[in-house]
Design an enzyme around this catalytic site. Structure first.
Site, mmCIF file in Angstrom:
data_model
loop_
_atom_site.group_PDB
_atom_site.id
_atom_site.type_symbol
_atom_site.label_atom_id
_atom_site.label_comp_id
_atom_site.label_asym_id
_atom_site.label_seq_id
_atom_site.Cartn_x
_atom_site.Cartn_y
_atom_site.Cartn_z
ATOM 1 C CE LYS A 1 -4.541 -2.943 25.348
ATOM 2 N NZ LYS A 1 -3.181 -3.737 25.904
ATOM 3 C CE LYS B 1 -4.862 -11.807 24.411
ATOM 4 N NZ LYS B 1 -3.537 -12.223 24.281
ATOM 5 C CE LYS C 1 -9.086 -6.064 19.691
ATOM 6 N NZ LYS C 1 -7.904 -5.662 19.936
HETATM 7 P P1 TYM Z 1 -1.947 -9.382 21.021
HETATM 8 O O1 TYM Z 1 -1.231 -10.160 21.981
HETATM 9 O O2 TYM Z 1 -2.992 -8.401 21.482
HETATM 10 O O3 TYM Z 1 -2.696 -10.131 19.805
HETATM 11 C C1 TYM Z 1 -1.810 -11.156 19.083
HETATM 12 C C2 TYM Z 1 -2.312 -11.302 17.556
HETATM 13 O O4 TYM Z 1 -3.668 -11.590 17.622
HETATM 14 C C3 TYM Z 1 -4.143 -10.544 16.919
HETATM 15 N N1 TYM Z 1 -5.703 -10.384 17.298
HETATM 16 C C4 TYM Z 1 -6.709 -10.617 16.455
HETATM 17 N N2 TYM Z 1 -6.866 -10.795 15.168
HETATM 18 C C5 TYM Z 1 -8.062 -10.806 14.635
HETATM 19 N N3 TYM Z 1 -9.143 -10.664 15.242
HETATM 20 C C6 TYM Z 1 -8.991 -10.138 16.769
HETATM 21 N N4 TYM Z 1 -10.238 -10.132 17.401
HETATM 22 C C7 TYM Z 1 -7.826 -10.189 17.256
HETATM 23 N N5 TYM Z 1 -7.127 -10.115 18.524
HETATM 24 C C8 TYM Z 1 -5.952 -10.265 18.383
HETATM 25 C C9 TYM Z 1 -3.604 -9.447 16.850
HETATM 26 O O5 TYM Z 1 -3.754 -8.451 15.871
HETATM 27 C C10 TYM Z 1 -2.138 -9.752 17.116
HETATM 28 O O6 TYM Z 1 -1.591 -10.031 15.715
HETATM 29 N N6 TYM Z 1 1.629 -5.729 20.496
HETATM 30 C C11 TYM Z 1 0.937 -6.992 20.296
HETATM 31 C C12 TYM Z 1 2.061 -8.204 20.321
HETATM 32 C C13 TYM Z 1 3.592 -7.876 19.715
HETATM 33 C C14 TYM Z 1 3.747 -8.026 18.388
HETATM 34 C C15 TYM Z 1 5.195 -7.639 18.257
HETATM 35 C C16 TYM Z 1 3.224 -8.331 17.228
HETATM 36 C C17 TYM Z 1 4.420 -7.323 20.566
HETATM 37 N N7 TYM Z 1 5.489 -7.263 19.582
HETATM 38 C C18 TYM Z 1 5.793 -7.648 17.311
HETATM 39 C C19 TYM Z 1 4.042 -8.369 15.987
HETATM 40 C C20 TYM Z 1 5.216 -7.865 16.084
HETATM 41 C C21 TYM Z 1 -0.104 -7.494 20.895
HETATM 42 O O7 TYM Z 1 -0.564 -6.853 21.931
HETATM 43 O O8 TYM Z 1 -0.820 -8.449 20.288
#
Ligand code: TYM
Length: 338
Positions: free
Chosen positions: A117, A203, A200
């Protein structure tokens, strides 16, 4: 220490930055919903994580409701699961600070997501973006969560959470935090970009055609799948034949995940098929599964007061779990309370 001494509890979260895309649904939300009823489930809209990069305040509030609407539209039952937004439970920030003091700078420097990032411009990014994985560890450990379902891209952060728990327990000579298990299973833990199968789906990609947004209507969903990039070969005979064909593999995995079958099941049906047969079938399947969710999301978004009520209720229930764990952490660390 193993996590067997802790009551099984699931925690996971999604950032309200931009909208939800198919990767969030297949890699996260759909699997979260599937875990309801198996053990206690706590799901969060992690708004404090979102502001690690600039968010317009009105947009942040809207995106927070939209992620909540996505969870609800996909079948999350607020009676079976706790659904809340992170900033309503201040214990996250408090435990996050303690973990900033447990995690080592060397550990944070290894986080590939920060490197991706921040790129070559790391100095211009917020300190929060760098410290973010320690806050994520706090999100998880504040609930003594034993299971954390995430997509593949979050694996390293859950591993860091394990390191933080282990170091805290070791430094303070306690068995207080569980060593959490990342749950990364099923065919769609890494949904790829529809225009480039080596990237990947996210968004923030440049073109809207590279992702399926959870707010896309039936026409858009069908069009995006029909225009998805593929190679010139027909589908192979076996799953192994997908190994060096990222776009083909991605579409097969999406089909499998949407239809609750394995990629091998998909190959059994479509071995040797031309794209002219497979893509319309995938588009029809995607529309039949996703269009009802997008219309249900729109229905929830028409009633923001109801979303806020659900998040408020969930936050109160989350605090009941989190606050005693935070107090006990303060006691362990030696923070005076009078
Ligand atoms: P975030 O908001 O980027 O994504 C949320 C969840 O969606 C999954 N994901 C995907 N899975 C498969 N293919 C994709 N292309 C894809 N894009 C996103 C992510 O793996 C995630 O599970 N840091 C985390 C949020 C977070 C969190 C936590 C997660 C904050 N605290 C505690 C688990 C436990 C994040 O930025 O996810």
């Amino acid at each position: 220490m193993t996590d067997t001494t802790f009551t099984p509890r699931v925690f996971s979260g999604i950032k309200p930055s931009g909208g939800l895309q198919l990767g969030n649904y297949l890699g996260a939300i759909k699997r979260f919903v599937g875990m309801q009823g198996q053990m206690e489930t706590v799901y969060c809209v992690v708004d404090m994580h979102a502001i690690t990069v600039w968010q317009d305040p009105a947009e942040l509030a809207k995106a927070t409701r939209e992620v909540a609407a996505g969870y609800l539209a996909a079948g999350l039952d607020p009676k079976k699961s706790i659904l809340f937004n992170q900033s309503q439970v201040s214990a996250h920030a408090e435990l996050g600070w303690i973990f900033n003091c447990v995690a080592r700078v060397g550990w944070m420097n290894r986080m590939t997501q920060f490197k991706d990032k921040a790129g070559s411009n790391a100095e211009k990014h917020s300190l929060g973006l760098y410290a973010y994985p320690a806050l994520m560890a706090a999100d998880i450990l504040l609930y003594h969560a034993t299971h954390v379902p995430v997509g593949e891209d979050q694996k390293q952060h859950v591993e860091l959470t394990r390191d933080i728990a282990t170091k805290f327990n070791h430094d303070y000579k306690v068995d207080f935090f569980p060593v959490t298990t990342p749950v990364i299973d099923g065919p769609a833990t890494r949904v790829m970009n529809l225009r480039d199968g080596t990237k990947k789906m996210s968004k923030s990609g440049e073109s809207d055609m590279e992702r399926i947004n959870m707010t896309d209507d039936a026409d858009k969903i069908a069009k995006k799948f029909k225009k998805a990039k593929t190679d010139p070969e027909p589908l192979p005979e076996t799953v192994e034949g997908l190994a060096d064909r990222p776009e083909a593999r991605n579409l097969v995995e999406i089909y499998a995940a949407l239809n609750d079958v394995t990629p091998a099941d998909v190959m059994a049906e479509y071995a040797g098929a031309q794209w002219g047969r497979f893509k319309p079938a995938l588009a029809d399947l995607a529309v039949s599964k996703l269009a009802p969710i997008s219309s249900e999301m729109a229905r929830f978004m028409d009633d923001p007061a109801e979303i806020d009520r659900i998040l408020g209720d969930g936050s109160a229930r989350a605090r009941q779990i989190a606050e005693p764990i935070l107090r006990k952490t303060y006691d362990i660390v030696g923070m005076l309370r009078s």
